[in-house]
Design a protein around this motif. Structure first.
Motif, PDB file in Angstrom:
ATOM      1  N   LYS A  53      -7.739   2.375 -11.824  1.00 22.97           N
ATOM      2  CA  LYS A  53      -7.809   1.478 -10.668  1.00 22.97           C
ATOM      3  C   LYS A  53      -6.697   1.837  -9.693  1.00 22.97           C
ATOM      4  CE  LYS A  53      -9.810  -2.614 -12.733  1.00 22.97           C
ATOM      5  NZ  LYS A  53      -9.417  -3.838 -13.415  1.00 22.97           N
ATOM      6  N   ALA A  54      -7.086   2.116  -8.443  1.00 22.06           N
ATOM      7  CA  ALA A  54      -6.077   2.439  -7.443  1.00 22.06           C
ATOM      8  C   ALA A  54      -5.357   1.166  -7.036  1.00 22.06           C
ATOM      9  CB  ALA A  54      -6.753   3.061  -6.230  1.00 22.06           C
ATOM     10  N   ARG A  55      -4.066   1.267  -6.850  1.00 20.42           N
ATOM     11  CA  ARG A  55      -3.306   0.159  -6.279  1.00 20.42           C
ATOM     12  C   ARG A  55      -2.095   0.740  -5.569  1.00 20.42           C
ATOM     13  NH1 ARG A  55      -0.813  -2.102 -11.948  1.00 20.42           N
ATOM     14  NH2 ARG A  55       1.034  -0.819 -11.894  1.00 20.42           N
ATOM     15  N   GLY A  56      -1.359  -0.102  -4.845  1.00 21.43           N
ATOM     16  CA  GLY A  56      -0.187   0.387  -4.124  1.00 21.43           C
ATOM     17  C   GLY A  56      -0.578   1.509  -3.180  1.00 21.43           C
ATOM     18  N   GLY A  57       0.209   2.578  -3.166  1.00 21.21           N
ATOM     19  CA  GLY A  57      -0.020   3.699  -2.253  1.00 21.21           C
ATOM     20  C   GLY A  57      -1.342   4.406  -2.502  1.00 21.21           C
ATOM     21  N   HIS A  58      -1.867   4.292  -3.720  1.00 23.73           N
ATOM     22  CA  HIS A  58      -3.119   4.990  -4.028  1.00 23.73           C
ATOM     23  C   HIS A  58      -4.303   4.378  -3.285  1.00 23.73           C
ATOM     24  CE1 HIS A  58      -1.086   7.609  -6.798  1.00 23.73           C
ATOM     25  NE2 HIS A  58      -0.347   6.554  -7.079  1.00 23.73           N
ATOM     26  N   LEU A  93       0.872  -1.183   0.000  1.00 23.58           N
ATOM     27  CA  LEU A  93       0.000   0.000   0.000  1.00 23.58           C
ATOM     28  C   LEU A  93       0.907   1.231   0.000  1.00 23.58           C
ATOM     29  CD1 LEU A  93      -2.686  -1.018   2.685  1.00 23.58           C
ATOM     30  CD2 LEU A  93      -2.779  -1.346   0.214  1.00 23.58           C
ATOM     31  N   ALA A  94       1.933   1.181  -0.824  1.00 21.44           N
ATOM     32  CA  ALA A  94       2.963   2.226  -0.754  1.00 21.44           C
ATOM     33  C   ALA A  94       3.416   2.755  -2.104  1.00 21.44           C
ATOM     34  CB  ALA A  94       4.180   1.675  -0.004  1.00 21.44           C
ATOM     35  N   CYS A  95       3.350   1.938  -3.143  1.00 15.89           N
ATOM     36  CA  CYS A  95       3.940   2.340  -4.423  1.00 15.89           C
ATOM     37  C   CYS A  95       3.258   3.610  -4.965  1.00 15.89           C
ATOM     38  CB  CYS A  95       3.798   1.203  -5.427  1.00 15.89           C
ATOM     39  SG  CYS A  95       4.407   1.654  -7.052  1.00 15.89           S
ATOM     40  N   PRO A  96       4.041   4.650  -5.277  1.00 17.00           N
ATOM     41  CA  PRO A  96       3.429   5.922  -5.687  1.00 17.00           C
ATOM     42  C   PRO A  96       3.138   6.034  -7.181  1.00 17.00           C
ATOM     43  CG  PRO A  96       5.787   6.209  -5.448  1.00 17.00           C
ATOM     44  CD  PRO A  96       5.501   4.764  -5.134  1.00 17.00           C
ATOM     45  N   VAL A  97       3.454   4.987  -7.954  1.00 20.62           N
ATOM     46  CA  VAL A  97       3.207   5.075  -9.401  1.00 20.62           C
ATOM     47  C   VAL A  97       1.708   5.265  -9.639  1.00 20.62           C
ATOM     48  CG1 VAL A  97       3.347   3.833 -11.603  1.00 20.62           C
ATOM     49  CG2 VAL A  97       5.226   3.708  -9.979  1.00 20.62           C
ATOM     50  N   LYS A  98       1.404   6.144 -10.594  1.00 20.56           N
ATOM     51  CA  LYS A  98      -0.001   6.551 -10.779  1.00 20.56           C
ATOM     52  C   LYS A  98      -0.918   5.382 -11.128  1.00 20.56           C
ATOM     53  CE  LYS A  98       0.631  11.341 -11.992  1.00 20.56           C
ATOM     54  NZ  LYS A  98       2.017  11.400 -12.491  1.00 20.56           N
ATOM     55  N   LYS A  99      -2.220   5.628 -10.879  1.00 19.31           N
ATOM     56  CA  LYS A  99      -3.241   4.618 -11.170  1.00 19.31           C
ATOM     57  C   LYS A  99      -3.182   4.206 -12.635  1.00 19.31           C
ATOM     58  CE  LYS A  99      -6.443   7.124  -8.320  1.00 19.31           C
ATOM     59  NZ  LYS A  99      -7.734   7.770  -8.241  1.00 19.31           N
ATOM     60  N   ILE A 100      -3.500   2.962 -12.858  1.00 19.54           N
ATOM     61  CA  ILE A 100      -3.577   2.503 -14.240  1.00 19.54           C
ATOM     62  C   ILE A 100      -5.029   2.150 -14.515  1.00 19.54           C
ATOM     63  CG2 ILE A 100      -2.897   0.616 -15.777  1.00 19.54           C
ATOM     64  CD1 ILE A 100      -0.138   0.845 -14.639  1.00 19.54           C
ATOM     65  N   ARG A 159      12.958  12.291  -8.583  1.00 26.33           N
ATOM     66  CA  ARG A 159      11.886  12.677  -9.494  1.00 26.33           C
ATOM     67  C   ARG A 159      11.409  11.495 -10.323  1.00 26.33           C
ATOM     68  NH1 ARG A 159      11.026  17.742  -8.967  1.00 26.33           N
ATOM     69  NH2 ARG A 159      12.624  18.911  -7.884  1.00 26.33           N
ATOM     70  N   ASN A 160      11.704  10.329  -9.808  1.00 29.67           N
ATOM     71  CA  ASN A 160      11.416   9.143 -10.593  1.00 29.67           C
ATOM     72  C   ASN A 160      10.039   8.585 -10.256  1.00 29.67           C
ATOM     73  OD1 ASN A 160      11.365   6.774 -11.895  1.00 29.67           O
ATOM     74  ND2 ASN A 160      13.115   5.853 -10.852  1.00 29.67           N
ATOM     75  N   ASP A 161       9.078   8.858 -11.104  1.00 28.54           N
ATOM     76  CA  ASP A 161       7.723   8.338 -10.891  1.00 28.54           C
ATOM     77  C   ASP A 161       7.696   6.831 -10.964  1.00 28.54           C
ATOM     78  OD1 ASP A 161       5.583  10.792 -12.444  1.00 28.54           O
ATOM     79  OD2 ASP A 161       7.025  10.884 -10.816  1.00 28.54           O
ATOM     80  N   ASP A 162       8.730   6.286 -11.569  1.00 27.66           N
ATOM     81  CA  ASP A 162       8.709   4.866 -11.861  1.00 27.66           C
ATOM     82  C   ASP A 162       9.431   4.045 -10.824  1.00 27.66           C
ATOM     83  OD1 ASP A 162       8.704   4.890 -15.413  1.00 27.66           O
ATOM     84  OD2 ASP A 162       7.209   4.189 -13.999  1.00 27.66           O
ATOM     85  N   ALA A 163       9.473   4.548  -9.582  1.00 28.16           N
ATOM     86  CA  ALA A 163      10.258   3.847  -8.569  1.00 28.16           C
ATOM     87  C   ALA A 163       9.794   2.417  -8.399  1.00 28.16           C
ATOM     88  CB  ALA A 163      10.196   4.573  -7.251  1.00 28.16           C
ATOM     89  N   CYS A 164       8.525   2.113  -8.565  1.00 29.59           N
ATOM     90  CA  CYS A 164       8.169   0.699  -8.640  1.00 29.59           C
ATOM     91  C   CYS A 164       7.480   0.434  -9.968  1.00 29.59           C
ATOM     92  CB  CYS A 164       7.370   0.187  -7.447  1.00 29.59           C
ATOM     93  SG  CYS A 164       6.482   1.353  -6.474  1.00 29.59           S
ATOM     94  N   PRO A 165       8.282   0.221 -11.000  1.00 29.72           N
ATOM     95  CA  PRO A 165       7.715  -0.030 -12.316  1.00 29.72           C
ATOM     96  C   PRO A 165       6.889  -1.305 -12.298  1.00 29.72           C
ATOM     97  CG  PRO A 165      10.068  -0.500 -12.310  1.00 29.72           C
ATOM     98  CD  PRO A 165       9.740   0.082 -10.987  1.00 29.72           C
ATOM     99  N   THR A 166       5.980  -1.400 -13.226  1.00 22.22           N
ATOM    100  CA  THR A 166       5.140  -2.586 -13.270  1.00 22.22           C
ATOM    101  C   THR A 166       6.004  -3.816 -13.463  1.00 22.22           C
ATOM    102  OG1 THR A 166       3.500  -1.234 -14.298  1.00 22.22           O
ATOM    103  CG2 THR A 166       3.184  -3.593 -14.443  1.00 22.22           C
ATOM    104  N   PRO A 167       6.007  -4.708 -12.471  1.00 22.94           N
ATOM    105  CA  PRO A 167       6.833  -5.892 -12.637  1.00 22.94           C
ATOM    106  C   PRO A 167       6.216  -6.837 -13.682  1.00 22.94           C
ATOM    107  CG  PRO A 167       6.062  -5.652 -10.345  1.00 22.94           C
ATOM    108  CD  PRO A 167       5.265  -4.732 -11.201  1.00 22.94           C
ATOM    109  N   GLY A 168       6.991  -7.681 -14.219  1.00 18.53           N
ATOM    110  CA  GLY A 168       6.481  -8.715 -15.115  1.00 18.53           C
ATOM    111  C   GLY A 168       6.709  -8.392 -16.563  1.00 18.53           C
TER     112      GLY A 168
END
Ligand code: FMN
Length: 362
Positions: free
Chosen positions: A108-113, A98-105, A353-362
């Protein structure tokens, strides 16, 4: 001794989930330097459910325990299915991101959202608990709130308390908001207030274990965070990329051996680790992907060498195993003292400034 349910961990720190970095190779090297526990990068529930490559990548070799498998998803049903898969794969602990700041896709909210969607977040926590056998401890990784508003703080505490009420064994809190991403400091004062309120919280799993995250660059920072905030244990994240020695140094501090704790790795120790990390990465990914992967690690490793800038430039052009050996032969053949990677040299703002700190894995 740190406890997560029945699991005991013999030192108060662990290697964080780091998308794009904390694969099996990085974890093995960390463990060989004294890291007692590792977390995978966030795995998306629907990739695990779909099977194939992502599920195969989630399998854990025998020499990679104890390990937390971290999950990320948007709805209770799918994330619970993902959690059941991780339980079957033999993860020692399962963590909900419940932490990843990468924007909703796709809205759908996920991670920190999910910190802005209290009901869904709590439903996810419950669904995961229901899907996983009681003997496997669950944890959650959160940011300190979605933003700095009082409403966001209220939502954070509702979710945090639901974690305790649903028999999770612990939570790690990154002292930045989701909105903040990596800009500005991690708020250790928030962590101190949190532990004052919840340090003695307990549930069916025993004491609720609180972890702290954010701005841990050196072994001494680990113990400074424990002392200043009262967290039970500390997540080491950017501070261990290209710096597995942080774990050896932290062990030395536990052993009251300040000389060893402050000793930077020699050039030959660095060479040995660079070879070992590449060897593990090669086995995992094959030559070309491993070379790409090791290029970014090499740049981080370089900061321990007196000729850091030259080596960084040399690692940037590595694309084969032969290139890698060439850099090692050029810079790491003659032994000598290395340098401690102090915070100024730790490229601590590299992700700011890296929005992609947790890029979509896989
Ligand atoms: C490149 C990168 C990838 C990350 N991936 C994850 C992840 O997959 N799961 C997670 O819980 N945190 C992830 N994080 C957050 C870190 O675990 C940690 O909470 C954050 O970097 C703050 O700690 P630090 O300031 O000591 O680096 C990531 C951070 C970075 C920089």
């Amino acid at each position: 001794m740190i406890r997560l349910g029945n699991l005991q961990i013999d030192a108060p720190f662990y290697q964080a989930g780091l998308a794009g970095y904390s694969d099996h190779a990085m974890r093995v090297v960390a463990r060989e330097h004294g890291c007692p526990h590792c977390v995978t990068e966030a795995m998306l529930d629907h990739f695990l459910i779909a099977g194939g490559k992502a599920r195969h990548a989630a399998e854990i070799p025998d020499n990679d325990h104890p390990i937390t498998g971290q999950l990320m998803g948007s709805n209770p049903h799918d994330i619970a299915r993902g959690a059941a898969i991780l339980a079957d794969l033999g993860y020692d602990v399962i963590d909900v991101n419940l932490a990843c700041p990468v924007k909703k896709i796709k809205k759908k909210a996920r991670g920190g959202h999910l910190l802005s969607a209290t009901d869904t977040a709590i439903d996810i926590l419950k669904a995961v608990r229901d899907a996983v056998p009681d003997e496997i401890p669950l944890t959650v990784k959160l940011r300190r709130a979605s933003d700095d508003s009082p409403e966001a703080a209220q939502r954070f505490f509702a979710i945090f308390e639901a974690t305790i009420d649903n028999d999770y064994a612990g939570a790690t809190v990154h002292g930045r908001t989701v909105e903040q991403k990596y800009i500005g400091p991690s708020n250790w004062g928030f962590l101190a207030d949190l532990t004052q309120r919840y340090r003695d919280a307990a549930n069916r799993t025993g004491t609720f274990t609180i972890g702290g995250s954010g701005d841990v660059w050196t072994a001494r920072d680990i113990f400074r965070m424990i002392q200043q905030t009262g967290v039970h244990w500390v997540s080491v994240a950017r501070g261990c990329i290209g710096n597995p020695w942080i774990f050896r140094q932290a062990r030395a501090l536990l052993d009251n051996n300040p000389d060893e704790a402050d000793r930077p790795p020699t050039i030959h120790e660095q060479r040995a680790v660079l070879l070992r990390h590449f060897e593990c990465s090669l086995q995992l990914h094959g030559e070309i992907p491993a070379s790409k992967m090791m290029r970014k690690f090499g740049i981080k490793f370089a900061r321990h060498h007196p000729r850091a800038d030259d080596i960084k430039n040399a690692f940037i052009s590595v694309s084969t195993l032969a290139d890698w050996h060439h850099v090692l032969d050029r810079f790491y053949t003659t032994n000598g003292p290395g340098r401690l990677a102090d915070p100024e040299n730790a490229t601590q703002n590299a992700f700011a400034r890296n929005d992609d700190a947790c890029p979509t894995p896989g």
